[in-house]
Design an enzyme around this catalytic site. Structure first.
Site, short mmCIF file in Angstrom:
data_model
loop_
_atom_site.label_atom_id
_atom_site.label_comp_id
_atom_site.label_asym_id
_atom_site.label_seq_id
_atom_site.Cartn_x
_atom_site.Cartn_y
_atom_site.Cartn_z
N ASP A 77 33.82 35.28 28.68
CA ASP A 77 34.48 35.24 27.37
C ASP A 77 34.26 36.54 26.61
O ASP A 77 33.26 37.24 26.82
CB ASP A 77 33.94 34.04 26.57
CG ASP A 77 34.86 33.65 25.42
OD1 ASP A 77 36.01 34.10 25.39
OD2 ASP A 77 34.40 32.90 24.53
N HIS A 82 41.32 42.29 28.81
CA HIS A 82 41.36 41.52 30.06
C HIS A 82 41.27 42.45 31.27
O HIS A 82 40.67 42.11 32.28
CB HIS A 82 42.65 40.69 30.13
CG HIS A 82 42.70 39.60 29.08
ND1 HIS A 82 41.63 38.76 28.85
CD2 HIS A 82 43.67 39.23 28.22
CE1 HIS A 82 41.96 37.92 27.88
NE2 HIS A 82 43.18 38.18 27.47
N LEU A 140 29.13 34.67 50.61
CA LEU A 140 29.18 34.19 49.23
C LEU A 140 30.46 33.38 49.05
O LEU A 140 31.52 33.80 49.51
CB LEU A 140 29.16 35.39 48.28
CG LEU A 140 29.01 35.16 46.77
CD1 LEU A 140 28.39 36.39 46.12
CD2 LEU A 140 30.31 34.85 46.08
#
Ligand code: IPE
Ligand code: IPE
Ligand code: MG
Length: 238
Positions: free
Chosen positions: A19, A36, A130
């Protein structure tokens, strides 16, 4: 400075609520989309760092079911950044043995992005270093609704429904619950992220905006986590 031996126990699964991209941009007098873009750059850095730490599962909150309410231009811009991210990062993800999974609803996501996601999932499915879950068009409540619908559709009897069954019908089936949820940009809420799965996750919130959340910040979060005592409702030993 990062001191590896200070950290005795690492989380197996970290969830990131990435965020603060908008505020990061605003602070610099830039459009939200520039935030962004910087956030996407940072994701690359943090994924690499998680791999180096040996974290096995990472879930990133990329777009919530509520984020559809943002201006159309921002939503479109976010999807186009995601397409670019996939194109650009696929070779690095392959190199680092990252398997990508998607959690959330596919409907509503632009067809071109859906295609890229399917290609990404297919290309990385045999990697196992991962596991990266991308929460895109994800909502914790929608996930539970979808699970209940499928359980009913498959004809389970009430007495067959238990926590284990519900877990198996969530988007995250087969993925261990998150141990640590990191939220950047200071907010103290979960915003519909992994509601069921985070029942016993440790929360960590930092005022740092996501694009500025670097390796050192990750280290601070891991250090904090390693000092916590997880009791799971039990009493402390000794
Ligand atoms: C997080 O940054 C990214 C997404 C929700 C897609 P925000 O866009 O929410 O940034 P702030 O909260 O407005 O600063
Ligand atoms: C949560 O951030 C969603 C993502 C990071 C994708 P928001 O910015 O949408 O959450 P609120 O609105 O502050 O709760
Ligand atoms: Mg926000």
């Amino acid at each position: 400075m990062v001191k590896r031996d200070e950290i005795k126990n690492l989380p197996r699964h970290i969830g990131f609520i990435m965020d603060g991209n908008g505020r990061w941009a605003k602070k610099r007098g830039l459009p939200r989309l520039a935030g962004h873009r910087a956030g996407a750059e940072n994701l690359r850095r943090i994924l690499r760092a998680c791999g180096e730490w040996g974290i096995k599962y990472v879930t990133i909150y990329a777009f919530s079911t509520e984020n559809w309410g943002r201006p159309e231009e921002e939503v479109k811009g976010l999807f186009s950044l995601m397409e670019q991210f996939i194109d650009r990062e696929l070779p690095e993800l392959m190199k680092n043995g990252v398997q990508v999974r998607h959690i959330g609803r596919m409907d509503g996501v632009p067809e071109r992005l859906q295609e890229k996601i399917r290609y990404l999932l297919e290309s990385t499915k045999d990697n196992d270093k991962l596991i990266l879950c991308i929460a895109l068009n994800y909502g914790g409540r929608a996930e539970i609704v979808d699970a209940v619908r499928r359980i009913i559709a498959e004809g389970y009897r009430p007495e067959e429904v238990d926590e284990e069954l519900i877990s198996r019908y969530l988007y995250t089936a087969g993925i261990p619950d998150p141990d640590l949820i990191i939220r950047t940009a200071g907010e103290m809420r979960i915003s519909n992220f992994l509601l069921w799965q985070s029942a016993y996750a440790e929360y960590y919130s930092t005022p740092t905006f996501w694009p500025d959340f670097n390796e050192q910040e990750l280290y601070k979060a891991l250090l904090d986590y390693s000092r916590r005592e997880r009791r799971f409702g039990l009493v402390k030993e000794g």
